[in-house]
Structure formats: structure tokens, C-alpha cells
Write a protein that holds these residues in place. Structure first.
Motif, mmCIF file in Angstrom:
data_model
loop_
_atom_site.group_PDB
_atom_site.id
_atom_site.type_symbol
_atom_site.label_atom_id
_atom_site.label_comp_id
_atom_site.label_asym_id
_atom_site.label_seq_id
_atom_site.Cartn_x
_atom_site.Cartn_y
_atom_site.Cartn_z
ATOM 1 N N SER A 1 0.840 -1.203 0.000
ATOM 2 C CA SER A 1 0.000 0.000 0.000
ATOM 3 C C SER A 1 0.872 1.249 0.000
ATOM 4 N N PRO A 2 0.351 2.359 -0.517
ATOM 5 C CA PRO A 2 1.112 3.613 -0.464
ATOM 6 C C PRO A 2 1.507 3.995 0.966
ATOM 7 N N ASP A 3 0.629 3.731 1.947
ATOM 8 C CA ASP A 3 0.955 4.076 3.340
ATOM 9 C C ASP A 3 2.144 3.272 3.846
ATOM 10 N N TYR A 4 2.166 1.980 3.524
ATOM 11 C CA TYR A 4 3.289 1.155 3.981
ATOM 12 C C TYR A 4 4.596 1.650 3.372
ATOM 13 N N SER B 1 10.639 1.816 -0.067
ATOM 14 C CA SER B 1 10.398 0.773 -1.055
ATOM 15 C C SER B 1 11.673 -0.024 -1.298
ATOM 16 N N ALA C 1 5.297 4.595 2.199
ATOM 17 C CA ALA C 1 5.654 5.917 2.723
ATOM 18 C C ALA C 1 6.338 5.802 4.082
ATOM 19 N N GLU C 2 5.914 4.842 4.882
ATOM 20 C CA GLU C 2 6.474 4.682 6.231
ATOM 21 C C GLU C 2 7.771 3.886 6.234
ATOM 22 N N HIS C 3 7.858 2.859 5.400
ATOM 23 C CA HIS C 3 8.990 1.939 5.469
ATOM 24 C C HIS C 3 9.937 2.040 4.278
ATOM 25 N N GLY D 1 -1.932 -1.889 4.804
ATOM 26 C CA GLY D 1 -0.614 -1.341 5.090
ATOM 27 C C GLY D 1 0.209 -2.166 6.044
ATOM 28 N N LYS D 2 -0.069 -3.474 6.114
ATOM 29 C CA LYS D 2 0.630 -4.322 7.085
ATOM 30 C C LYS D 2 1.929 -4.913 6.539
ATOM 31 N N ARG E 1 -4.772 1.665 -4.706
ATOM 32 C CA ARG E 1 -4.802 1.116 -3.344
ATOM 33 C C ARG E 1 -3.546 0.295 -3.050
ATOM 34 N N GLN F 1 0.558 -0.395 -4.743
ATOM 35 C CA GLN F 1 1.552 0.067 -5.699
ATOM 36 C C GLN F 1 2.509 -1.071 -6.039
#
Length: 307
Positions: free
Chosen positions: A169-172, A178, A174-176, A235-236, A254, A256
Motif C-alpha cells: 500500500s502507499p501508506d506502507y 520501497s 511511505a512509512e517503510h 498497510g501491514k 490502493r 503500488q
């Protein structure tokens, strides 16, 4: 069918008592009709007509043969009509097993479309990511990713060009961040599929025909492909899903796709059955319908094209 047509010419000639009238009614030349009768007489080994310059009549053997011919032609017409009707309007039951994620979210919709075309069909569906035992379970055919390990099973391609896709997910991301190489995956929470005692955590990629395998790990495993996709959407972690399963989510943003500079593993979808005798006209029509839908689905470049 030349032999069948010869029988029809024989019947029409007996009915009309005239070779020229029979030829006219069947829209052929008298010479063609005469040749057909000669072929038939040679086949049965006896004269069927007594001919004169003005008329033609059946011999005793011809009269006997006529009865059989009328029955044979009638049965053939009935058989052709039955087969034609069966092709136009299928009936009966198809017992089908399919994978959970692709089954629920894609295949069920396609099967609904197929049944709308053939409303007298009945479909009984099992949703499971485990390969059904084709010999003991009430299943005619199964839709499964990859060729079956049992070489005695028949596997027909539905989506031979399907591959897996690395995504999150984009949220994952963004946090971790690519991953940019296969080796980077060992630092990420990877969402793995498990079936029985088998954990599918060896993710394969290819570069210049060379295989690169990464043993990944994470804190979530599931024996259900849809659960893995839902975790990815939430986002897990990172998932390595079938493109058929993930494409709509990717087009909608939803999920990427993650580019690590390697080609993904192939994930062809097959229709699997225990014997080719199971592939009746209904199953063959379903196979062709699903293959056409899958080809268009994988070629789609926008959400509107998926529907």
C-alpha cells in the motif's frame, strides 16, 4: 457427409419416382443425382431402382432399403438437432473449485455472466486455496494457479500469461520505504501464504534467465489469499500476489507495484480436471469464456476497461 447426402437423394428419388424431379428439388444436377445412386448401389451391392427412358421405380430390395434409409436419416436429423440445441442452451451441473481471492473478487462475476448466457446451467462452487482432490471430492473441475504436481491431471490454460506482482500500500511504502533489490525484502514485513505445513516464503525473481530466490519473513501468514491481500491493503506489509488478484487495486491506487529490477515469477491460471472425459461441451464453453475474460482483464489499462 457425402454418404448421408446420397441416402437423401435416394429417398427423394423414390418419393418423386423421377430422377430429374429429385435433382430439381434438391438443387443438384441430374448427373450428380445419378452418380449418387450409382455409389449407393455399389455400396449395398444390389440394384435399388429399375430404370427406363421415361420412369424409375424401386426394386424389391430398394423398397426394403428405403425403410432403413428413412429411419437412418430421421435419426441423424434428430441427433444433429439435439446437439445443436445442447450447444445453444447448455443444461446440467458444473461442480467447480476455485481460489479464494481471485474466486470471490473476479471469477464469481465472470461465472455469473456465463450463467446469464446459459440460464439452465447449475454451478456449484467451492472456494479454497487448497487443490481439491479431483478423485474423491465432489468437484468436476478446479481453477488453480500453476500446473498441478500430479501429472495424471489434465490442465488447460485460462490465463497463461499471468504473473505474480510485488506490491504494497502507499501508506506502507511511505512509512517503510520501497525495496529496490530482492535482497532488500529481508528487511521488510512480508505477508506470506501458508497451506498445510508448507509456508510459501521463498519468493523467486528472474534476471537474464537467472533465478534469484529470497527467503522472506513477516509477522502475518494466512492460508487464504484474500487475507494476504487485505493485509496488504491495510498497510501491514509487502505481498507477492497474482496479478489477476491485485490488478484492480493497483489501477485504483490502493496498492503500488514495487520495482526491484527483476522479472516476477510466472503464475498461470489453469482449469484442472481428472480426465479429458470431464471436458464436455459445457465445461469447454466455460473454459473458453473464462480464458477470453482473463485475456481482456490482464490487457486492461484502466478501471473502466476491467468492467
Amino acid at each position: 457427409m457425402k454418404a448421408l447426402n446420397d441416402l437423401k437423394i435416394f429417398i427423394e428419388t423414390a418419393k418423386q419416382h423421377s430422377l430429374s424431379a429429385a435433382a430439381r428439388n434438391m438443387d443438384i444436377t441430374p448427373a450428380a443425382a445419378s452418380a449418387a445412386l450409382k455409389r449407393l448401389e455399389a455400396e449395398v451391392g444390389t440394384l435399388l431402382f429399375i430404370r427406363s427412358t421415361r420412369n424409375i421405380r424401386l426394386t424389391q430390395q430398394g423398397e426394403q432399403f428405403l425403410n432403413y434409409c428413412e429411419q437412418a436419416v430421421g435419426l441423424m436429423a434428430e441427433a444433429c438437432s439435439t446437439i445443436s440445441e445442447g450447444q445453444a442452451e447448455f443444461q446440467g451441473v458444473i461442480k467447480l473449485s476455485m481460489p479464494s481471492d481471485c474466486g470471490r473478487n473476479i471469477l464469481l462475476g465472470w461465472i455469473d455472466e456465463f450463467m446469464a448466457l446459459h440460464p439452465k446451467l447449475e454451478v456449484r462452487v467451492q472456494l479454497s486455496d487448497g487443490l481439491a482432490d479431483m478423485y474423491t471430492q465432489p468437484v468436476d473441475v478446479a481453477l488453480r494457479y500453476g500446473e498441478p504436481s500430479d501429472s495424471s491431471l489434465v490442465a488447460l490454460p485460462i490465463a497463461g500469461g499471468n504473473t505474480r506482482v510485488l506490491c504494497a500500500s502507499p501508506d506502507y511504502l511511505a512509512e517503510h520505504g520501497s525495496p529496490v533489490t530482492p535482497e532488500d525484502l529481508v528487511t521488510h514485513n512480508c505477508l506470506c501464504f501458508a497451506l498445510g505445513d508448507s509456508l510459501y516464503n521463498r519468493w523467486r525473481f528472474f534476471h537474464d534467465s537467472q533465478e534469484v530466490t529470497v527467503v522472506v519473513k513477516g509477522n502475518r501468514y494466512a492460508n487464504d489469499g484474500e487475507a494476504v491481500r487485505r493485509w496488504a491493503l491495510a498497510g501491514k506489509g509487502v505481498a507477492y500476489k497474482s496479478l489477476l488478484d491485485a490488478k484492480e487495486d493497483m489501477l485504483a491506487g490502493r496498492l503500488q507495484e514495487i520495482n526491484i529490477g527483476r522479472e516476477p515469477e510466472s503464475a498461470p491460471l489453469y482449469l484442472v480436471c481428472a480426465s479429458r472425459r470431464v471436458i464436455n461441451p459445457q465445461v469447454q464453453a466455460l473454459k473458453e469464456f473464462l480464458a477470453d475474460k482473463a485475456e481482456n482483464y490482464l490487457a486492461a489499462t484502466s478501471l473502466s476497461e476491467l468492467r
